[in-house]
Design a protein around this motif. Structure first.
Motif, short mmCIF file in Angstrom:
data_model
loop_
_atom_site.label_atom_id
_atom_site.label_comp_id
_atom_site.label_asym_id
_atom_site.label_seq_id
_atom_site.Cartn_x
_atom_site.Cartn_y
_atom_site.Cartn_z
N LYS A 2 39.89 -11.91 18.19
CA LYS A 2 39.92 -13.25 18.75
C LYS A 2 40.03 -13.20 20.27
O LYS A 2 40.82 -12.44 20.83
N LEU A 3 39.23 -14.03 20.94
CA LEU A 3 39.28 -14.10 22.39
C LEU A 3 40.56 -14.80 22.81
O LEU A 3 40.92 -15.85 22.29
N SER A 4 41.28 -14.22 23.76
CA SER A 4 42.50 -14.85 24.26
C SER A 4 42.19 -16.18 24.89
O SER A 4 41.16 -16.35 25.55
N TYR A 77 25.13 -29.18 31.23
CA TYR A 77 25.51 -27.98 31.97
C TYR A 77 25.13 -26.68 31.24
O TYR A 77 25.57 -25.60 31.63
N GLY A 78 24.34 -26.81 30.21
CA GLY A 78 23.83 -25.62 29.54
C GLY A 78 24.78 -24.95 28.59
O GLY A 78 24.59 -23.77 28.24
N VAL A 79 25.80 -25.66 28.14
CA VAL A 79 26.76 -25.05 27.21
C VAL A 79 26.21 -25.13 25.80
O VAL A 79 25.92 -26.21 25.27
N THR A 80 26.07 -23.97 25.18
CA THR A 80 25.67 -23.87 23.77
C THR A 80 26.81 -23.24 22.99
O THR A 80 27.84 -22.84 23.57
N LYS A 81 26.64 -23.11 21.70
CA LYS A 81 27.70 -22.55 20.86
C LYS A 81 28.05 -21.11 21.23
O LYS A 81 29.14 -20.63 20.94
N ASP A 82 27.13 -20.40 21.88
CA ASP A 82 27.36 -19.01 22.24
C ASP A 82 27.84 -18.82 23.68
O ASP A 82 28.09 -17.68 24.10
N THR A 83 27.96 -19.90 24.42
CA THR A 83 28.33 -19.80 25.83
C THR A 83 29.80 -19.44 26.00
O THR A 83 30.68 -20.02 25.34
N HIS A 84 30.07 -18.49 26.88
CA HIS A 84 31.44 -18.18 27.27
C HIS A 84 31.82 -19.14 28.40
O HIS A 84 31.28 -19.07 29.50
N GLY A 108 34.94 -26.74 17.70
CA GLY A 108 34.61 -25.47 17.08
C GLY A 108 34.09 -24.41 18.04
O GLY A 108 33.62 -23.36 17.60
N HIS A 109 34.20 -24.67 19.36
CA HIS A 109 33.71 -23.68 20.34
C HIS A 109 34.78 -22.60 20.52
O HIS A 109 35.90 -22.89 20.95
N GLU A 110 34.42 -21.36 20.21
CA GLU A 110 35.41 -20.28 20.22
C GLU A 110 35.53 -19.59 21.58
O GLU A 110 36.62 -19.15 21.96
N LYS A 111 34.43 -19.49 22.30
CA LYS A 111 34.44 -18.70 23.54
C LYS A 111 34.80 -19.58 24.75
O LYS A 111 33.96 -19.94 25.55
N VAL A 112 36.06 -19.94 24.82
CA VAL A 112 36.55 -20.73 25.96
C VAL A 112 37.91 -20.20 26.37
O VAL A 112 38.76 -19.92 25.53
N GLN A 113 38.10 -20.03 27.68
CA GLN A 113 39.35 -19.52 28.22
C GLN A 113 39.75 -20.31 29.46
O GLN A 113 38.90 -20.80 30.21
N VAL A 114 41.05 -20.42 29.66
CA VAL A 114 41.60 -21.04 30.86
C VAL A 114 42.03 -19.95 31.82
O VAL A 114 42.67 -18.97 31.43
#
Length: 276
Positions: A2-4, A77-84, A108-114
């Motif tokens: 899992k991505l932090s 802004y070009g955000v797709t389900k695979d975008t980090h 449901g977007h998994e690849k997102v970080q603060v």
């Protein structure tokens, strides 16, 4: 793996600029963005992009936007389900970065970080800044049909305020919770049965999130007597509450419910409250 939910400035620096989309969501800081921002960052406005502001008594000061609006925004802004997606603000995540994080996770977007420490920490670490607005590579509107993370409406909060089996976490500062001051909303005070855990307690002296082990110990202790589905988190308008939800996720714990309307809605609906 899992991505932090948190990314360190040093980690951001070594990423290729083509591997992520960066967003500056510092509320009320568009003039600063226009003058200088992290290289490659797009600006999102809390009021117009991440909320659908109408009557404060219905949904509070920052209600969630319509699905169609948010879907078009992400596509713009070009955000797709695979975008980090990496997001930052200039208030240690509390300004709107955590809100945008929660919204993305909730569709449901998994690849997102603060970005830990936000704008200040990144510039101190040597991340490049400029005044250029990056070019946009739009995509189709993001496809989703509902908010997937748990939410609580005002009726459920009212039930919780009269129950010993529920916890209502108010993340505003202690003086606002105690009703000693209220700089934004019409009435000072707090929801009955709420407990005060200011979001600032998620941070160290430098404005970075505490280690996930410390946050886990903190919130495990605070919530040990409650089922997670009976825990509700709120603030003034559903923005800084997401900071605490981010901290809980970073700690590796399941997320409680977000009361988006928060004090701004509750205090305008003749509900019971603890006043100064």
């Amino acid at each position: 793996m899992k991505l932090s939910s948190i990314i360190q400035p040093e980690e951001l620096i070594i990423l290729s600029k083509n591997d992520f989309i960066l967003f500056d969501v510092s509320a009320g800081s568009k003039p600063r963005y226009d003058e200088q921002h992290l290289n490659g960052a797009f600006y999102l406005d809390l009021n117009s992009d991440l909320a659908d502001i109408k009557d404060f008594a219905i949904g509070g000061r920052h209600p969630l936007p319509a699905f169609e609006h948010f879907a078009r925004l992400l596509g713009k802004y070009g955000v797709t389900k695979d975008t980090h997606v990496i997001v930052y603000d200039d208030k240690n995540g509390s300004n709107a970065a955590a809100r945008f994080w929660w919204m993305l996770k909730s569709i449901g977007h998994e690849k997102v970080q603060v970005l830990n420490g936000g704008y200040t920490a990144a510039t101190k670490a040597g991340f490049a800044v400029n005044a250029e607005v990056p070019s946009v590579k739009p995509a189709a509107p993001y496809q989703f049909t509902e908010w997937q993370l748990p939410l609580a409406a005002i009726a459920e909060v009212e039930v919780a305020s009269n129950s010993n089996n529920h916890a209502i976490i108010d993340v505003r500062d202690a003086n606002r919770f105690a009703g000693l001051t209220e700089p934004i909303d019409l009435i000072a005070g707090h929801i009955p049965n709420a407990i005060n855990i200011p979001f600032t307690e998620n941070l160290d002296a430098d404005g970075a999130f505490l280690a996930h082990e410390i946050l886990k110990e903190k919130y495990s202790k605070a919530l040990t007597a409650y089922k997670i589905e009976n825990v509700i988190v709120h603030c003034g308008s559903g923005v800084t509450a997401c900071h605490t939800l981010l901290a809980i996720d970073y700690a590796g714990m399941p997320l409680p419910k977000l009361y988006v309307g928060s004090w701004s809605e509750w205090s305008r609906n003749n509900k019971k409250m603890i006043l100064a």
